[in-house]
Scaffold this active site. Structure first.
Site, PDB file in Angstrom:
ATOM      1  N   ILE B  47     -12.640  32.052 -11.995  1.00 51.16           N
ATOM      2  CA  ILE B  47     -11.628  31.659 -11.008  1.00 51.16           C
ATOM      3  C   ILE B  47     -12.248  30.799  -9.908  1.00 51.16           C
ATOM      4  O   ILE B  47     -13.309  31.128  -9.383  1.00 51.16           O
ATOM      5  CB  ILE B  47     -10.992  32.907 -10.350  1.00 51.16           C
ATOM      6  CG1 ILE B  47     -10.440  33.853 -11.419  1.00 51.16           C
ATOM      7  CG2 ILE B  47      -9.905  32.502  -9.356  1.00 51.16           C
ATOM      8  CD1 ILE B  47     -10.040  35.210 -10.866  1.00 51.16           C
ATOM      9  N   HIS B  49     -11.581  30.462  -6.544  1.00 48.87           N
ATOM     10  CA  HIS B  49     -10.802  31.185  -5.548  1.00 48.87           C
ATOM     11  C   HIS B  49     -10.383  30.253  -4.412  1.00 48.87           C
ATOM     12  O   HIS B  49     -11.076  29.286  -4.095  1.00 48.87           O
ATOM     13  CB  HIS B  49     -11.634  32.327  -4.955  1.00 48.87           C
ATOM     14  CG  HIS B  49     -12.028  33.382  -5.946  1.00 48.87           C
ATOM     15  ND1 HIS B  49     -11.117  34.248  -6.503  1.00 48.87           N
ATOM     16  CD2 HIS B  49     -13.248  33.723  -6.455  1.00 48.87           C
ATOM     17  CE1 HIS B  49     -11.774  35.084  -7.325  1.00 48.87           C
ATOM     18  NE2 HIS B  49     -13.053  34.782  -7.311  1.00 48.87           N
ATOM     19  N   LYS B 249     -11.814  45.382  -6.041  1.00 47.73           N
ATOM     20  CA  LYS B 249     -10.744  44.394  -6.185  1.00 47.73           C
ATOM     21  C   LYS B 249      -9.777  44.693  -7.320  1.00 47.73           C
ATOM     22  O   LYS B 249      -8.781  44.007  -7.468  1.00 47.73           O
ATOM     23  CB  LYS B 249     -11.358  43.007  -6.377  1.00 47.73           C
ATOM     24  CG  LYS B 249     -11.793  42.393  -5.046  1.00 47.73           C
ATOM     25  CD  LYS B 249     -11.998  40.908  -5.188  1.00 47.73           C
ATOM     26  CE  LYS B 249     -13.149  40.450  -4.315  1.00 47.73           C
ATOM     27  NZ  LYS B 249     -13.621  39.127  -4.674  1.00 47.73           N
ATOM     28  N   ILE B 334     -25.837  35.367  -4.776  1.00 49.39           N
ATOM     29  CA  ILE B 334     -24.660  34.522  -5.020  1.00 49.39           C
ATOM     30  C   ILE B 334     -23.723  35.270  -5.970  1.00 49.39           C
ATOM     31  O   ILE B 334     -23.669  34.999  -7.173  1.00 49.39           O
ATOM     32  CB  ILE B 334     -25.077  33.145  -5.582  1.00 49.39           C
ATOM     33  CG1 ILE B 334     -26.160  32.510  -4.724  1.00 49.39           C
ATOM     34  CG2 ILE B 334     -23.864  32.229  -5.682  1.00 49.39           C
ATOM     35  CD1 ILE B 334     -25.736  32.152  -3.305  1.00 49.39           C
ATOM     36  N   CYS B 401      -9.837  28.973 -36.185  1.00 47.26           N
ATOM     37  CA  CYS B 401      -9.091  29.665 -35.122  1.00 47.26           C
ATOM     38  C   CYS B 401      -8.930  28.762 -33.891  1.00 47.26           C
ATOM     39  O   CYS B 401      -7.883  28.730 -33.279  1.00 47.26           O
ATOM     40  CB  CYS B 401      -9.789  30.954 -34.726  1.00 47.26           C
ATOM     41  SG  CYS B 401     -10.119  32.073 -36.092  1.00 47.26           S
TER      42      CYS B 401
HETATM   43  C1  LIG Z   1     -18.100  40.085 -13.222  1.00 50.05           C
HETATM   44  C2  LIG Z   1     -18.188  38.854 -12.388  1.00 50.05           C
HETATM   45  C3  LIG Z   1     -17.036  38.157 -12.014  1.00 50.05           C
HETATM   46  C4  LIG Z   1     -17.112  37.024 -11.220  1.00 50.05           C
HETATM   47  N1  LIG Z   1     -15.981  36.282 -10.968  1.00 50.05           N
HETATM   48  C5  LIG Z   1     -16.080  35.138 -10.251  1.00 50.05           C
HETATM   49  C6  LIG Z   1     -14.948  34.302 -10.049  1.00 50.05           C
HETATM   50  O1  LIG Z   1     -13.891  34.532 -10.618  1.00 50.05           O
HETATM   51  N2  LIG Z   1     -15.056  33.226  -9.211  1.00 50.05           N
HETATM   52  C7  LIG Z   1     -16.229  32.919  -8.625  1.00 50.05           C
HETATM   53  O2  LIG Z   1     -16.251  31.955  -7.881  1.00 50.05           O
HETATM   54  N3  LIG Z   1     -17.341  33.654  -8.844  1.00 50.05           N
HETATM   55  C8  LIG Z   1     -17.290  34.742  -9.653  1.00 50.05           C
HETATM   56  N4  LIG Z   1     -18.403  35.479  -9.906  1.00 50.05           N
HETATM   57  C9  LIG Z   1     -19.645  35.070  -9.308  1.00 50.05           C
HETATM   58  C10 LIG Z   1     -20.324  33.958 -10.104  1.00 50.05           C
HETATM   59  O3  LIG Z   1     -20.286  34.221 -11.483  1.00 50.05           O
HETATM   60  C11 LIG Z   1     -21.758  33.884  -9.640  1.00 50.05           C
HETATM   61  O4  LIG Z   1     -21.746  33.717  -8.251  1.00 50.05           O
HETATM   62  C12 LIG Z   1     -22.522  32.706 -10.231  1.00 50.05           C
HETATM   63  O5  LIG Z   1     -22.380  32.637 -11.617  1.00 50.05           O
HETATM   64  C13 LIG Z   1     -23.968  32.867  -9.855  1.00 50.05           C
HETATM   65  O6  LIG Z   1     -24.717  31.814 -10.401  1.00 50.05           O
HETATM   66  P1  LIG Z   1     -26.266  31.776 -10.193  1.00 50.05           P
HETATM   67  O7  LIG Z   1     -26.711  30.482 -10.766  1.00 50.05           O
HETATM   68  O8  LIG Z   1     -26.588  32.060  -8.796  1.00 50.05           O
HETATM   69  O9  LIG Z   1     -26.840  32.996 -11.030  1.00 50.05           O
HETATM   70  P2  LIG Z   1     -26.961  33.215 -12.634  1.00 50.05           P
HETATM   71  O10 LIG Z   1     -25.889  32.554 -13.349  1.00 50.05           O
HETATM   72  O11 LIG Z   1     -27.158  34.649 -12.854  1.00 50.05           O
HETATM   73  O12 LIG Z   1     -28.292  32.426 -13.007  1.00 50.05           O
HETATM   74  C14 LIG Z   1     -29.563  32.892 -12.683  1.00 50.05           C
HETATM   75  C15 LIG Z   1     -30.542  32.288 -13.678  1.00 50.05           C
HETATM   76  O13 LIG Z   1     -31.855  32.568 -13.261  1.00 50.05           O
HETATM   77  C16 LIG Z   1     -32.662  32.814 -14.393  1.00 50.05           C
HETATM   78  N5  LIG Z   1     -33.839  33.585 -14.001  1.00 50.05           N
HETATM   79  C17 LIG Z   1     -33.855  34.802 -13.413  1.00 50.05           C
HETATM   80  N6  LIG Z   1     -35.138  35.185 -13.195  1.00 50.05           N
HETATM   81  C18 LIG Z   1     -35.932  34.185 -13.626  1.00 50.05           C
HETATM   82  C19 LIG Z   1     -37.350  33.991 -13.692  1.00 50.05           C
HETATM   83  N7  LIG Z   1     -38.188  34.908 -13.230  1.00 50.05           N
HETATM   84  N8  LIG Z   1     -37.817  32.851 -14.224  1.00 50.05           N
HETATM   85  C20 LIG Z   1     -36.989  31.904 -14.713  1.00 50.05           C
HETATM   86  N9  LIG Z   1     -35.636  32.036 -14.675  1.00 50.05           N
HETATM   87  C21 LIG Z   1     -35.126  33.160 -14.140  1.00 50.05           C
HETATM   88  C22 LIG Z   1     -31.738  33.562 -15.292  1.00 50.05           C
HETATM   89  O14 LIG Z   1     -32.162  33.503 -16.648  1.00 50.05           O
HETATM   90  C23 LIG Z   1     -30.408  32.871 -15.062  1.00 50.05           C
HETATM   91  O15 LIG Z   1     -30.179  31.814 -15.989  1.00 50.05           O
HETATM   92  C24 LIG Z   1     -18.353  36.605 -10.720  1.00 50.05           C
HETATM   93  C25 LIG Z   1     -19.516  37.282 -11.119  1.00 50.05           C
HETATM   94  C26 LIG Z   1     -19.432  38.369 -11.986  1.00 50.05           C
HETATM   95  C27 LIG Z   1     -20.684  39.015 -12.468  1.00 50.05           C
END
Ligand SMILES: Cc1cc2nc3c(=O)[nH]c(=O)nc-3n(C[C@H](O)[C@H](O)[C@H](O)COP(=O)(O)OP(=O)(O)OC[C@H]3O[C@@H](n4cnc5c(N)ncnc54)[C@H](O)[C@@H]3O)c2cc1C
Ligand SMILES: Cc1cc2nc3c(=O)[nH]c(=O)nc-3n(C[C@H](O)[C@H](O)[C@H](O)COP(=O)(O)OP(=O)(O)OC[C@H]3O[C@@H](n4cnc5c(N)ncnc54)[C@H](O)[C@@H]3O)c2cc1C
Lengths: 418, 478
Positions: B47, B49, B249, B334, B401
């Site tokens: 989403i 938001h 939520k 995040i 599909c």
């Molecule tokens: C259940 C759920 C529902 C959500 N719904 C929403 C929504 O509807 N709308 C919205 O805006 N947000 C939503 N969010 C939040 C959103 O998904 C996250 O904020 C966002 O995906 C975070 O991205 P990121 O890149 O910070 O982390 P991630 O996508 O977790 O990426 C982190 C990356 O770091 C890598 N990594 C970790 N440690 C190491 C290491 N030591 N060395 C190398 N690589 C490493 C991992 O492999 C991973 O690829 C939701 C989250 C969840 C879990």
């Protein structure tokens, strides 16, 4: 736009039998469309014996059974296209398909027969708890890798669900040198044919865990083990866990008629069969669209598919000759106590030649009971049954005379013997 | 020597990489996994938001509103699916009605304009959502709520960043970080040197931050589980949120771009290794609670379940700052609305933090556009036949599909940041995401991957190293 009398969607045993039957009775412009590179459908990967006992009075393998129909199709010069997937069906019987020679094409038919078969319920659909490693797949997919592509998917295998494909794969994996550690079935009885339990499990000492299900999948990149537990009313009982080290988990947890096209076209579905609602002529609620074989309801024996599809073919011939009576005034077939579904669901007696063949399944295992056919309170027919199980489809024949006293509906139920 | 090393290829790392690629900088993204976008960015509600929910004054509120306003342009430039369906928070009793009135006030305080949120009564809502449950009495309408396709958003950002010169090194888990005049980042495979390090590692945020100095925060994993319904059923026309309660939520009903519906998530703190495990109890909770807002949910149309972990930080807000080690930037904690906020966070991190350390010089040859993606189901037959004339593989259906052609699958493999696994193909082209879950097309996908990557079929992996599907030939075959 190219015009056809009949377009048949799906070249498995149902599509093949329907095409040949129409051709036998009426010179028609027929087109059979098949998505795969070969005709034959699911039969092609069933290299075991056990097909054709009823239709040919001999035991054939799946490919042998299919070949007889394919040869005849060639002999009769019936048109078919391979690698051609139907992507849309319109209620006015326009059919859209795509292939690599022609691109995206729309053609028109006077009648359409749906014979798309079914697909297997997946791990996703049953919400298996735990990780999502590789090595978890449907038994049919494993069967295709093994029998068509020539590859093994596991050396230590567990099987969830006792559907026929799972049972047959248990034996097949053993013959390829793999260990099959067991089969778990959530219900207290097997979902497969009795003969498959005996020939595929018992003969190889493979344990069948009834009232058990998988409660955890472990493993990072590849599955490393499965945990099964005993269930009561579908709820796992703590403390009954058994863990098996495996590199593959095969699922045989049900087949679902492949009705994406039908639903998008507006065809009414039966929530129990997951197939279209049809009448005595295998016609759906949309005029000129028919259905037979596994797309209509899941069959365990190909012979029944062939017979049903021949009847559907004959009805299509009548339709093309304007001999099918159109009427909303039909008899409803009602599943009562112990019966889970009946096909066809509706009957117009005026379209029956001399007898009507009904298929039904029961909800659980029964011994020494009667199947009773009634209209309102009048008993039309009573059939003695020594043994019935959900895995084994039942067939009932009703004569035209049987309908003489029927008003509105017919019900079928399982009843204790007096 | 790199100017910037980004650790983490989720949506945060992806949008930052693309933003950096506008400038004359040498950038690399490191990720421990076999593909990009495998963690939170892979398992969320998708989403975008509106910004009605975060508490006023937080970074979450600020970047949510900014991010929402940037999504459409980003999606157009990068050809990311974007569905402007709107959203609504629904109340089923007096207390909840009061709560959504509070959310209205909060939205205004966060900077939403009056046309961006309205209170509606049951009759008005019924006109928009005919499938509404009998319990709903009122709602807060949020027309700027939208739905994206989260991992494609990350993949598209990384692909575009790579088209503009950024490097990507997968299967590189960062295990050590040192700083002298520059940073030395050691992974399980290699050593990378850089002037700036950006830590965008999701739930592992504080672990990675602790590799260089004691972090001022801690990230924990809060799991959310979901069910996915098949694409031929429409349960709701827009995102339907329950009124927030003490317990969280609640279960959101989210229509997806490709026609599926998501039911979820749950909310539960778990160990890191359990974030993507689904549980019987979690899935049961979803079934029960999703029926609060709409009726007639066809549970027999479930095609999949999944789970993902939110990176919840100990201070409750996003952490987007240079740490006490100069040049080490944390983009951590995040959690939601992180997907929404990502493009705005990227602009801030690059413009306000990186820009204070390094001189940013715009690249003249930067292209903001990603080569468009063919999605058969979006095209008319005439358009498809045009494509067919150029490349016959666009009429060879592989996934029945989801109607995905060989042309689409080959393209998904041969781009920058292309697919290298069966799941990689599925995430990019959708082959295998439908009701049969690859039962029919997986073997065909293996053939295509083997051919395009020039490897043996037995080397084709499902999702990562060690996840090969075909483990040997049968007795008859050699
Ligand atoms: C259940 C759920 C529902 C959500 N719904 C929403 C929504 O509807 N709308 C919205 O805006 N947000 C939503 N969010 C939040 C959103 O998904 C996250 O904020 C966002 O995906 C975070 O991205 P990121 O890149 O910070 O982390 P991630 O996508 O977790 O990426 C982190 C990356 O770091 C890598 N990594 C970790 N440690 C190491 C290491 N030591 N060395 C190398 N690589 C490493 C991992 O492999 C991973 O690829 C939701 C989250 C969840 C879990
Ligand atoms: C593993 C297994 C073991 C079995 N064992 C036995 C046995 O031992 N003995 C026995 O008698 N019976 C057995 N059966 C049952 C019997 O073989 C099947 O019920 C029967 O073959 C089904 O025929 P069908 O034509 O309805 O479906 P299918 O054979 O599935 O054919 C459907 C065809 O339609 C095509 N198709 C689908 N969608 C489209 C589209 N959109 N466009 C074009 N084409 C399309 C498919 O590619 C397929 O070729 C078994 C079945 C299975 C699955």
């Amino acid at each position: 736009m190219k015009m056809y009398d009949v377009i048949i969607i799906g070249g498995g045993s149902a599509g093949l039998a329907a095409a040949l039957e129409i051709n036998k009775f009426r010179k028609s412009k027929i087109l059979l469309l098949e998505r795969d590179a070969e005709l034959g459908g699911i039969l092609l990967q069933c290299i075991h014996n056990g097909f054709g006992l009823k239709v040919f009075k001999e035991e054939l393998t799946g490919p042998e059974y299919a070949e007889r129909f394919i040869d005849e199709l060639h002999e009769k010069g019936i048109e078919y296209k391979l690698n051609s997937m139907v992507i849309k069906l319109h209620p006015d019987k326009r059919v859209e398909y795509a292939n690599i020679e022609e691109g995206f094409v729309t053609i028109q038919a006077k009648a359409v027969i749906l014979t798309m078969g079914c697909y297997e319920r997946s791990a996703g659909a049953i919400g298996l708890p735990g990780n999502r490693p590789s090595g978890v797949m449907t038994a049919g997919a494993a069967q295709k890798y093994l029998n068509i592509d020539g590859y093994l998917v596991g050396k230590n295998v567990f099987i969830l669900g006792s559907g026929d494909i799972g049972l047959i794969m248990a034996r097949r994996m053993i013959l390829e040198g793999a260990n099959v550690l067991g089969v778990a079935e959530i219900l207290p009885f097997s979902g497969g044919l009795k003969r498959n339990i005996v020939q595929c499990l018992d003969d190889y000492d493979i344990p069948l865990y009834l009232s058990h299900t998988v409660t955890e999948i472990k493993g990072e990149s590849k599955i490393s083990s499965v945990v099964i537990s005993k269930v009561k009313d579908f709820v796992p009982i703590p403390g009954t866990e058994i863990e098996f080290e495996v590199d593959a988990l095969l699922l045989s947890v049900g087949l679902i008629p492949e009705n994406g096209l039908s639903e998008a076209c507006g065809i009414d579905m039966d929530s129990r069969t997951k197939g279209p609602i049809v009448n005595e002529s295998y016609q759906t609620n949309i005029d000129g669209i028919f259905a037979c074989g596994n797309v209509l309801h899941v069959h365990d024996l190909v012979d029944f598919v062939t017979e049903e599809s021949r009847r559907a073919g004959q009805a299509v011939v009548k339709y093309l000759e304007n001999q099918l009576e159109k009427s909303d005034n039909h008899i409803e077939m009602i599943s009562k106590d112990g019966v889970s579904y009946i096909v066809p669901q509706q009957v117009n007696v005026n379209n029956i030649n001399d007898k009507l063949e009904l298929f039904l399944r029961v909800q659980k295992e029964y011994r020494d009971v009667n199947l009773v056919v009634r209209s309102n309170d009048t008993i039309i027919k009573t059939i003695r049954k020594k043994h019935m199980a959900p895995a084994e489809m039942e067939q009932i024949k009703l004569k035209v005379e049987d309908f003489d006293s029927v008003i509105g509906s017919i019900s079928i139920s399982v009843e204790e013997r007096q | 020597m790199y100017d910037v090393i980004i650790i983490g290829a989720g949506i945060s790392g992806a949008t930052i990489a693309r933003e950096l690629s506008r400038y004359d900088l040498k950038t690399i993204i490191l990720d421990k996994e076999y593909d990009v976008a495998t963690e939170a960015t892979m398992a969320n509600s998708a989403i975008i938001h509106s910004g009605h929910d975060p508490l006023p004054g937080t970074l979450k509120a600020k970047f949510n509103i900014l991010g929402n306003r940037m999504y459409k342009q980003m999606s157009t430039e990068l050809d990311i699916p974007f569905m402007e369906c709107g959203g609504m928070v629904l109340a089923t009793n007096k207390e909840e009605h009061i709560l959504i009135e509070e959310l209205y006030a909060r939205g205004i305080e966060n900077g939403l304009q009056s046309h961006e949120l309205q209170m509606l009564n049951r009759e008005d809502i019924l006109l928009l959502e005919p499938n509404l449950s009998d319990h709903v009495i009122s709602g807060l309408n949020l027309p700027t709520t939208a739905v994206t396709f989260p991992w494609e958003a990350a993949i598209a950002n990384i692909e575009n960043a790579m088209d503009n010169g950024v490097e990507l090194a997968l299967e590189n888990k960062v295990v050590k970080i040192e700083k002298n005049d520059y940073f030395t980042v050691t992974t399980n495979k290699d050593v990378y040197k850089g002037r700036i390090v950006i830590n965008a590692t999701g739930i592992f945020g504080s672990d990675v931050a602790n590799l260089i100095s004691k972090a001022t925060f801690e990230t924990k994993a809060r799991r959310g589980e979901y069910y996915v319904l098949d694409k031929d059923v429409r349960v709701a026309n827009r995102v339907l949120y329950p009124a927030p309660s003490e317990k969280g939520k609640g279960v959101i009903i989210t229509p997806q771009y490709h026609g599926n519906t998501l039911l979820g998530p749950t909310s539960e703190f778990v160990d890191f290794e359990d974030v993507s495990k689904t549980t019987a109890s979690g899935l049961e909770y979803i079934k029960t609670n999703s029926q609060k807002l709409v009726k007639n949910i066809p549970f027999h149309k479930i095609v999949r379940s999944f789970a993902g972990g939110r990176a919840t930080s100990s201070n409750g807000d996003f952490i987007i700052e240079e740490s006490d080690v100069k040049g080490f930037i944390n983009v951590c904690g995040i959690e939601s609305p992180g997907l929404t906020a990502a493009p705005a966070i990227a602009v801030y991190v690059v413009g306000e933090i990186v820009g204070n350390i390094l001189k940013l010089i715009k690249k003249e040859d930067f292209s903001p556009l990603r080569k468009p993606v063919v999605r058969t189901f979006e095209l008319s037959n005439d358009e498809l036949n045009e494509l067919f004339k150029e490349d016959k593989r666009y009429s060879k259906m592989i996934c029945r599909c989801e109607k995905v052609t060989e042309g689409e699958i080959v393209d998904s493999i041969n781009r920058n940041c292309g697919a290298r696994s069966i799941v990689g193909v599925k995430n990019r082209s959708r082959a295998g995401s439908g009701r049969c879950q690859g039962g029919f097309c997986q073997s065909e996908v293996i053939n295509i991957l083997a051919r395009e990557l020039n490897i043996d079929k037995q080397q084709v992996v499902y999702s990562k190293t060690g996840s090969e599907i075909l483990i040997g030939k049968t007795k008859g075959e050699k």
